[in-house]
Write an enzyme that holds these catalytic residues in place. Structure first.
Site, PDB file in Angstrom:
ATOM      1  N   GLY A  48       5.489  24.189  63.871  1.00 38.42           N
ATOM      2  CA  GLY A  48       4.893  23.565  65.059  1.00 38.42           C
ATOM      3  C   GLY A  48       5.822  22.735  65.921  1.00 38.42           C
ATOM      4  O   GLY A  48       5.565  22.556  67.109  1.00 38.42           O
ATOM      5  N   GLU A 102       7.507  16.012  64.504  1.00 37.72           N
ATOM      6  CA  GLU A 102       6.288  16.768  64.174  1.00 37.72           C
ATOM      7  C   GLU A 102       5.548  17.174  65.441  1.00 37.72           C
ATOM      8  O   GLU A 102       5.732  16.580  66.495  1.00 37.72           O
ATOM      9  CB  GLU A 102       5.344  15.876  63.346  1.00 37.72           C
ATOM     10  CG  GLU A 102       5.263  16.240  61.871  1.00 37.72           C
ATOM     11  CD  GLU A 102       4.499  17.511  61.558  1.00 37.72           C
ATOM     12  OE1 GLU A 102       4.428  18.430  62.393  1.00 37.72           O
ATOM     13  OE2 GLU A 102       3.961  17.583  60.433  1.00 37.72           O
ATOM     14  N   ASP A 103       4.670  18.168  65.306  1.00 37.11           N
ATOM     15  CA  ASP A 103       3.845  18.559  66.449  1.00 37.11           C
ATOM     16  C   ASP A 103       2.626  17.640  66.599  1.00 37.11           C
ATOM     17  O   ASP A 103       2.277  17.242  67.703  1.00 37.11           O
ATOM     18  CB  ASP A 103       3.399  20.029  66.326  1.00 37.11           C
ATOM     19  CG  ASP A 103       2.736  20.369  64.987  1.00 37.11           C
ATOM     20  OD1 ASP A 103       2.675  19.494  64.090  1.00 37.11           O
ATOM     21  OD2 ASP A 103       2.276  21.512  64.833  1.00 37.11           O
ATOM     22  N   ASP A 106      -2.739  14.437  62.349  1.00 40.01           N
ATOM     23  CA  ASP A 106      -4.194  14.551  62.352  1.00 40.01           C
ATOM     24  C   ASP A 106      -4.746  13.572  61.304  1.00 40.01           C
ATOM     25  O   ASP A 106      -5.011  12.416  61.606  1.00 40.01           O
ATOM     26  CB  ASP A 106      -4.544  16.013  62.056  1.00 40.01           C
ATOM     27  CG  ASP A 106      -6.016  16.311  62.139  1.00 40.01           C
ATOM     28  OD1 ASP A 106      -6.708  15.634  62.898  1.00 40.01           O
ATOM     29  OD2 ASP A 106      -6.483  17.240  61.449  1.00 40.01           O
ATOM     30  N   LYS A 134      -3.765  12.040  66.690  1.00 41.44           N
ATOM     31  CA  LYS A 134      -5.222  11.882  66.741  1.00 41.44           C
ATOM     32  C   LYS A 134      -5.608  10.670  65.902  1.00 41.44           C
ATOM     33  O   LYS A 134      -5.951  10.823  64.723  1.00 41.44           O
ATOM     34  CB  LYS A 134      -5.905  13.116  66.134  1.00 41.44           C
ATOM     35  CG  LYS A 134      -5.717  14.412  66.895  1.00 41.44           C
ATOM     36  CD  LYS A 134      -6.449  15.524  66.128  1.00 41.44           C
ATOM     37  CE  LYS A 134      -6.336  16.854  66.784  1.00 41.44           C
ATOM     38  NZ  LYS A 134      -6.846  17.944  65.911  1.00 41.44           N
ATOM     39  N   VAL A 156      -6.452  21.622  69.128  1.00 44.64           N
ATOM     40  CA  VAL A 156      -5.633  21.990  70.285  1.00 44.64           C
ATOM     41  C   VAL A 156      -4.629  23.096  69.926  1.00 44.64           C
ATOM     42  O   VAL A 156      -4.243  23.241  68.761  1.00 44.64           O
ATOM     43  CB  VAL A 156      -4.859  20.771  70.846  1.00 44.64           C
ATOM     44  CG1 VAL A 156      -5.812  19.763  71.481  1.00 44.64           C
ATOM     45  CG2 VAL A 156      -4.001  20.098  69.781  1.00 44.64           C
ATOM     46  N   ASP A 162      -0.446  26.268  66.930  1.00 46.79           N
ATOM     47  CA  ASP A 162      -1.090  27.578  66.870  1.00 46.79           C
ATOM     48  C   ASP A 162      -2.545  27.510  66.443  1.00 46.79           C
ATOM     49  O   ASP A 162      -3.001  26.521  65.871  1.00 46.79           O
ATOM     50  CB  ASP A 162      -0.357  28.464  65.845  1.00 46.79           C
ATOM     51  CG  ASP A 162      -0.656  28.044  64.409  1.00 46.79           C
ATOM     52  OD1 ASP A 162      -0.539  26.837  64.112  1.00 46.79           O
ATOM     53  OD2 ASP A 162      -1.022  28.909  63.594  1.00 46.79           O
ATOM     54  N   ARG A 168       1.347  29.449  70.092  1.00 49.15           N
ATOM     55  CA  ARG A 168       2.483  28.506  70.081  1.00 49.15           C
ATOM     56  C   ARG A 168       3.308  28.596  71.357  1.00 49.15           C
ATOM     57  O   ARG A 168       3.958  27.638  71.763  1.00 49.15           O
ATOM     58  CB  ARG A 168       3.412  28.798  68.893  1.00 49.15           C
ATOM     59  CG  ARG A 168       2.783  28.598  67.525  1.00 49.15           C
ATOM     60  CD  ARG A 168       3.868  28.635  66.446  1.00 49.15           C
ATOM     61  NE  ARG A 168       3.341  28.804  65.107  1.00 49.15           N
ATOM     62  CZ  ARG A 168       2.855  27.831  64.338  1.00 49.15           C
ATOM     63  NH1 ARG A 168       2.822  26.601  64.784  1.00 49.15           N
ATOM     64  NH2 ARG A 168       2.398  28.088  63.127  1.00 49.15           N
TER      65      ARG A 168
HETATM   66  P1  5GP Z   1      -2.334  16.245  58.899  1.00 52.72           P
HETATM   67  O1  5GP Z   1      -1.567  16.382  57.624  1.00 52.72           O
HETATM   68  O2  5GP Z   1      -1.918  15.041  59.726  1.00 52.72           O
HETATM   69  O3  5GP Z   1      -3.813  16.281  58.665  1.00 52.72           O
HETATM   70  O4  5GP Z   1      -2.095  17.535  59.736  1.00 52.72           O
HETATM   71  C1  5GP Z   1      -0.886  17.929  60.211  1.00 52.72           C
HETATM   72  C2  5GP Z   1      -0.867  19.414  60.460  1.00 52.72           C
HETATM   73  O5  5GP Z   1      -2.178  19.984  60.667  1.00 52.72           O
HETATM   74  C3  5GP Z   1      -0.098  19.696  61.716  1.00 52.72           C
HETATM   75  O6  5GP Z   1       1.290  19.811  61.479  1.00 52.72           O
HETATM   76  C4  5GP Z   1      -0.737  20.995  62.201  1.00 52.72           C
HETATM   77  O7  5GP Z   1      -0.117  22.089  61.585  1.00 52.72           O
HETATM   78  C5  5GP Z   1      -2.170  20.911  61.721  1.00 52.72           C
HETATM   79  N1  5GP Z   1      -3.097  20.443  62.791  1.00 52.72           N
HETATM   80  C6  5GP Z   1      -3.811  19.303  62.819  1.00 52.72           C
HETATM   81  N2  5GP Z   1      -4.549  19.209  63.940  1.00 52.72           N
HETATM   82  C7  5GP Z   1      -4.288  20.327  64.659  1.00 52.72           C
HETATM   83  C8  5GP Z   1      -4.747  20.810  65.928  1.00 52.72           C
HETATM   84  O8  5GP Z   1      -5.540  20.213  66.671  1.00 52.72           O
HETATM   85  N3  5GP Z   1      -4.236  22.003  66.335  1.00 52.72           N
HETATM   86  C9  5GP Z   1      -3.351  22.720  65.588  1.00 52.72           C
HETATM   87  N4  5GP Z   1      -2.927  23.873  66.110  1.00 52.72           N
HETATM   88  N5  5GP Z   1      -2.904  22.299  64.390  1.00 52.72           N
HETATM   89  C10 5GP Z   1      -3.370  21.109  63.928  1.00 52.72           C
END
Ligand code: 5GP
Length: 178
Positions: A48, A102-103, A106, A134, A156, A162, A168
């Site tokens: 990402g 990072e992208d 969440d 977020k 998103v 993606d 992407r």
């Molecule tokens: P976390 O570990 O913070 O819950 O999530 C991180 C990963 O979840 C990100 O690197 C991404 O791959 C995925 N992710 C979380 N929210 C989104 C979103 O809104 N869209 C996309 N495409 N990926 C997300």
């Protein structure tokens, strides 16, 4: 900008490529200022972060290095639930000024895991840069150092993010149509 379809879902325009580029330029300038003379090592999280990393780099004028890692997660047999694994992490981070790129953050699970793993390698400093954040979805007290945009907890795509492998390559960021 108009709606796009990715697989079976419709996404609506959310953040334009122009807005993203302007914000990334600011983040790059801030990193350039904060790390001048320290030769930071930017570590991108595949897949990402590739587009954000490429754009961010071009706004950092002083010497820096890059690397990439990949995080996989699977459901372990223990009650702790998801078990994460990191691939490609260098053993030579001791004394380095590391910035994770990072992208999106969440829940913060990935960020917390990566910060812990990289801390074990004794970097001189450790920071976190993400294009999207977020805050409402956070399950850990994570505070990224460089944030492009704080967004509500909707799904998103675009700018490296993606939906099931696709999307992407979109230059703008789109939100799942409710
Ligand atoms: P976390 O570990 O913070 O819950 O999530 C991180 C990963 O979840 C990100 O690197 C991404 O791959 C995925 N992710 C979380 N929210 C989104 C979103 O809104 N869209 C996309 N495409 N990926 C997300």
């Amino acid at each position: 900008m108009s709606e796009v379809q990715v697989h079976d879902k419709i996404f609506t325009p959310f953040i334009t490529a122009g807005q993203i580029q302007a914000r990334v330029a600011e983040l790059g300038a801030a990193i350039d200022r904060d790390y001048a003379g320290r030769k930071p090592l930017l570590i991108g999280v595949l897949n990402g972060s590739v587009i954000f990393m490429a754009d961010l780099l071009r706004h950092i004028r002083s010497a820096c290095e890059i690397g990439f890692i990949r995080v996989s997660s699977y459901h372990g047999t223990e009650s702790s639930g998801k078990v994460k694994n990191v691939m490609g992490l260098s053993d030579e981070l001791s004394g380095r000024h590391v910035i994770i790129v990072e992208d999106i953050i969440d829940t913060g699970d990935t960020a917390v895991y990566l910060l812990d793993e990289i801390k074990k390698k004794n970097p001189a400093s450790l920071a976190f840069a993400t294009i999207l954040f977020k805050p409402a979805a956070l399950r850990h007290p994570v505070k990224p150092d460089y944030v492009g945009f704080e967004i509500p907890p909707a799904f998103v795509v675009g700018y490296g993010l993606d939906y099931d492998g696709l999307g992407r390559n979109l230059a703008d960021i789109y939100q799942l149509k409710s």
